[in-house]
Motif scaffolding. Sequence first.
Motif, short mmCIF file in Angstrom:
data_model
loop_
_atom_site.label_atom_id
_atom_site.label_comp_id
_atom_site.label_asym_id
_atom_site.label_seq_id
_atom_site.Cartn_x
_atom_site.Cartn_y
_atom_site.Cartn_z
N GLU A 155 7.44 1.81 0.82
CA GLU A 155 8.13 2.05 -0.73
C GLU A 155 7.09 1.05 -1.54
N ASP A 156 6.34 0.00 -1.04
CA ASP A 156 5.82 -0.86 -2.16
C ASP A 156 4.44 -1.27 -1.48
N GLY A 157 3.61 -1.90 -2.36
CA GLY A 157 2.27 -2.30 -1.86
C GLY A 157 1.16 -2.01 -3.08
N VAL A 158 0.65 -3.10 -3.42
CA VAL A 158 -0.57 -3.10 -4.48
C VAL A 158 -1.87 -3.79 -3.81
N PRO A 159 -3.14 -3.42 -3.54
CA PRO A 159 -2.98 -1.79 -3.96
C PRO A 159 -2.45 -1.05 -2.93
N THR A 160 -2.38 0.33 -3.19
CA THR A 160 -1.46 1.20 -2.50
C THR A 160 -2.08 1.06 -1.01
N PRO A 161 -0.88 1.02 -0.10
CA PRO A 161 -1.19 0.78 1.35
C PRO A 161 -2.10 2.13 2.11
#
Length: 277
Positions: free
Chosen positions: A148-154
């Motif tokens: 669902e989440d993660g920055v940068p995009t996983p």
Amino acid sequence: MGTAALRVTMRESSVTAVQGDHVVLPCSFFTSSPLSRLNIIWTLAPSSSPERPTQVIAYDHGQVMEDPALIGRVGFTGVPWSADIFLNDTRPSDAGIYRCLVNNPPETANSGISELELKVLTPPSLPLCQWDGDADAGGSVTLSCSVEDGVPTPEIHWEKLEPEKTALPINMEGDLSGSIQIFNVSSQTSGLYRCSATNVLGTENCYVGLSIYTAPGRPSGVLQGVLLTLSMCLVLLALVLLALWLHHTGQDGWRRRDGKEECYNEIRYTSSLRSFV
């Protein structure tokens, strides 16, 4: 005599923070007028909904007003001489475009608005692993993974861990999900599979244990050989036991017959024989 123009500038065009960090958002202004009527407003156009900007904090005639949702997390660093603000405990919802608006009547602002982008880096959330399909031998199986989440995009990777570690090709379905398809599955397909979601802040994993069902059928060549060898050994053992039993019973019979023959051949003489005159 003309009135001097107020100048507002951002010292940075973007600021990057890690989730949970303390960060300062810089906004500089130059004015030649007294600061008694100074007005500063910070707004945020969130990355999640840039079309709906909100007011973050304001300074007006010596009073500070924060967004109720940010009380305790946002503040000015040196008002009225500086328009810089700080953010504590940064969160993904803090990311977006920040605008700094400064007014100081009677001066007129020459481009009195400046902006910068705040990026908040976050580690990947725990991915969700699932599988779907036919787990019988010869069928096909799809392993899917989403985060669902993660920055940068996983980045998402699939690999088989057991019984042999193998990297697997992946089909990306958007930025935050990916799957693999396995056709014509067999017993060799069974094992432990892992999906990894990775960015600069870390890695999170989820797992799938896959067991392929093989219907009972003819035994393999090796098993057939083992069963045949075992059968032959049992037959040979039975023949040996039978031969020993026959040999043993044959000796006993001869002993009994020999005993009877000795009894029949024995000649006995008695003194009770009579003479006739």
